[in-house]
Scaffold this active site. Sequence first.
Site, PDB file in Angstrom:
ATOM      1  N   LYS A   1       0.439   3.398  -2.925  1.00 39.26           N
ATOM      2  CA  LYS A   1      -0.720   4.296  -3.068  1.00 39.26           C
ATOM      3  C   LYS A   1      -0.292   5.774  -3.049  1.00 39.26           C
ATOM      4  CE  LYS A   1      -3.816   0.788  -1.256  1.00 39.26           C
ATOM      5  NZ  LYS A   1      -4.442   0.150  -0.098  1.00 39.26           N
TER       6      LYS A   1
ATOM      7  N   VAL B   1       1.057  -3.747   3.790  1.00 37.60           N
ATOM      8  CA  VAL B   1       1.023  -5.062   4.440  1.00 37.60           C
ATOM      9  C   VAL B   1       2.290  -5.889   4.202  1.00 37.60           C
ATOM     10  CG1 VAL B   1      -1.477  -5.374   4.668  1.00 37.60           C
ATOM     11  CG2 VAL B   1      -0.329  -6.120   2.574  1.00 37.60           C
TER      12      VAL B   1
ATOM     13  N   TYR C   1      -3.709  -2.265 -10.227  1.00 37.86           N
ATOM     14  CA  TYR C   1      -3.563  -2.111  -8.772  1.00 37.86           C
ATOM     15  C   TYR C   1      -2.658  -3.202  -8.175  1.00 37.86           C
ATOM     16  CZ  TYR C   1      -4.869  -2.278  -3.851  1.00 37.86           C
ATOM     17  OH  TYR C   1      -4.825  -2.327  -2.476  1.00 37.86           O
TER      18      TYR C   1
ATOM     19  N   SER D   1       0.801  -1.239   0.000  1.00 41.11           N
ATOM     20  CA  SER D   1       0.000   0.000   0.000  1.00 41.11           C
ATOM     21  C   SER D   1       0.828   1.282   0.000  1.00 41.11           C
ATOM     22  CB  SER D   1      -0.937   0.022   1.197  1.00 41.11           C
ATOM     23  OG  SER D   1      -2.034  -0.799   0.923  1.00 41.11           O
TER      24      SER D   1
END
Length: 313
Positions: free
Chosen positions: A67, A260, A191, A64
């Site tokens: 992002k 994560v 993604y 993440s």
Amino acid sequence: MVDLAALIADIAVAMAAQEERGQVASYIPELAKIDPAHFGIAIATADGRLLAGGDADTAFSIQSISKVFALTLALGKVGDQLWDRVGREPSGNAFNSIVQLEQEHGIPRNPFINAGAIVVSDVNLGGHQPRVAIGEMLRFVRYLTGDDSIAINEDVAASETGTGFRNMALANYMRAFGNLRHPVDLVLGTYFHQCAIEMSCRQLALAGRYLMLDGRHPDGGRVVSPGRARRINALMLTCGHYDASGDFAFRVGIPGKSGVGGGILAIVPGRASIAVWSPGLNDNGNSQLGTQALELLARRTGWSVFSPPEEGD
Ligand code: GLN
């Protein structure tokens, strides 16, 4: 002034001795194989130094943390129009939660929860095939670090594609509300691949420098405007650790984005870009030792966005 090299060495020793290391993410089978004994830390300073300790050269799945880079690219493409499709409020829910989407008509709370990042991937696709958007993302992180060796771990991307049922649910749900423009499999392909980028702490600290430098690239030129850098930092502070963002702000006091894979990128505006990594996660899905290490670092340096810089700092 604190001796950063000595402090990093202290932190690496303290973290190596910790017994409570959290749980490695197991819902992505490839990540479950990573040894929780790892701990790495790297700090890129505004005056151009790079200090590192522990496993700072071992590449890990940034997950993440990608992002942040994806948001930067999407804002470059559509500017403030992005905020018609993604909010800017903390969610107070887990990173992969679906509960708010129905009440809020398919508009995710922020770009750092999975639903929000999936909308950002839809923007970054921009009518192209996933390989184009993924290539652009890789070029961007290579430009930020000055390191062309950064790559995607295809096994991690495939592992998540095979088990990413929650993300498929989030994407389909938002598509039903008209908040995804491309087919769900193309958006998720983009993604999952951005999440599977691998970097070491050293590379990640370098990649974050534009956020400590008010949007400037340290080698010259501008990555984003000062206002945009400030706003990305604000989102990292308020939303970067999911439902533990408040606790991270309370304990550490600087913008941070976790993944994560066990990494955290943390930014001290005007002073430092910090990357920490330890694969064991706490109950909120944030690195257990990474958070502790940043708390220790912030306490010993006095670094915080809530206090003025100290003399000579
Ligand atoms: N790829 C992961 C997922 O979508 C990223 C989540 C995270 O790092 N918190 O579940």
